[in-house]
Design an enzyme around this catalytic site. Structure first.
Site, PDB file in Angstrom:
ATOM      1  N   TYR A 133       0.839  -1.202   0.000  1.00  0.00           N
ATOM      2  CA  TYR A 133       0.000   0.000   0.000  1.00  0.00           C
ATOM      3  C   TYR A 133       0.874   1.252   0.000  1.00  0.00           C
ATOM      4  O   TYR A 133       0.650   2.185  -0.781  1.00  0.00           O
ATOM      5  CB  TYR A 133      -0.926  -0.007   1.215  1.00  0.00           C
ATOM      6  CG  TYR A 133      -1.671   1.291   1.411  1.00  0.00           C
ATOM      7  CD1 TYR A 133      -2.748   1.634   0.589  1.00  0.00           C
ATOM      8  CD2 TYR A 133      -1.297   2.192   2.418  1.00  0.00           C
ATOM      9  CE1 TYR A 133      -3.434   2.828   0.765  1.00  0.00           C
ATOM     10  CE2 TYR A 133      -1.978   3.388   2.602  1.00  0.00           C
ATOM     11  CZ  TYR A 133      -3.040   3.695   1.764  1.00  0.00           C
ATOM     12  OH  TYR A 133      -3.696   4.893   1.939  1.00  0.00           O
ATOM     13  N   THR A 137     -13.125   6.395   7.157  1.00  0.00           N
ATOM     14  CA  THR A 137     -13.905   6.136   5.950  1.00  0.00           C
ATOM     15  C   THR A 137     -14.171   4.639   5.809  1.00  0.00           C
ATOM     16  O   THR A 137     -13.670   3.822   6.584  1.00  0.00           O
ATOM     17  CB  THR A 137     -13.170   6.609   4.674  1.00  0.00           C
ATOM     18  OG1 THR A 137     -12.071   5.727   4.393  1.00  0.00           O
ATOM     19  CG2 THR A 137     -12.642   8.019   4.830  1.00  0.00           C
TER      20      THR A 137
END
Length: 251
Positions: free
Chosen positions: A158, A195
């Site tokens: 990532y 989120t």
């Protein structure tokens, strides 16, 4: 922000989280926002929620931006509305994976969405700005992970995608400068933001760990976009960092 009233923006990943907050705030500031995501119903709900006196609106555009033709179609739709003035590349994904395990499905998913999708979006966005003679602004929503190495395992791939976004952003700036363009580009590097990205990419145990941390809100990132777009033409904001104020959490 008044100079953007009546202009057209493209925001990817607009069905939830940071993208939704950015799209909503831009529309409330008078922009026509082509909101791009895969979940059509979410986009329609967002469009229906906009009500303001500046004439801004949400134009839903359903697309999977990992497919080049769909990414191109989204930007060209915005181009048909008068040209792209603002391009916000926000869509992204995180999946934990040990590097030595070589789980290539996870590598591909993150690189295709976080990195490769930028290619056609940037190409078509800059082309639209040039064709319509717009001194526009590109904002790449990245992460604090673009500026260092993770302290624990599972995040290196990532992080690698976010480092790539950083280098690509600098490449765009250098190339625009070389041709004398007034188009600006900024990378936003927030810390942890609350989120849906965690539920989509992490297992329940890792999600529960993340939820114990103090987090920024999606609206914080949207306000950062507003701040960036409010700067005068002579001001360049290369990178905009946002971190949670720990002293506020400890009060």
């Amino acid at each position: 922000m008044d100079r953007w009233i009546g202009k057209t923006a493209v925001v990817t990943g607009a069905s939830a989280g940071i993208g939704r907050a950015i799209a909503k705030l831009l529309a409330e500031n008078g922009l026509t926002v082509v909101a791009v995501a895969r979940r059509e119903e979410r986009l329609k709900e967002l469009a229906a929620s906009i009500s303001n006196s500046k004439g801004g609106k949400i134009v839903p555009f359903t697309a999977d931006i990992t497919k080049e033709d769909q990414a191109v179609a989204a930007v060209r739709h915005a181009d048909s509305l008068g040209g792209v003035s603002v391009l916000v590349n926000n869509a992204g994904a995180i999946q934990l994976t040990q590097t030595i395990n070589g789980e290539m499905d996870k590598w591909r998913h993150m690189f295709e969405l976080n990195v490769f999708s930028l290619g056609p979006l940037l190409r078509e966005g800059v082309k639209s700005m040039k064709n319509h003679k717009i001194d526009g602004h590109i904002i790449n929503v990245s992460s604090i992970s673009a500026h260092g190495l993770p302290m624990d395992g599972g995040k290196h791939i990532y992080n690698a995608t976010k480092h790539a976004v950083r280098v690509i952003t600098e490449g765009v700036r250098a190339e625009l400068t070389a041709i004398g363009s007034k188009i600006k580009i900024t990378m936003i590097s927030p810390g942890v933001v609350d989120t849906e990205i965690f539920e989509a990419g992490l297992n329940p145990i890792d999600v529960s760990k993340m939820r114990t941390l103090p987090m920024l809100k999606s609206e914080d990132i949207a306000l950062a976009c507003q701040h960036i777009l409010s700067t005068p033409p002579n001001v360049q904001v290369p990178t905009y960092f946002l971190k949670f104020r720990l002293s506020y959490y400890l009060q």
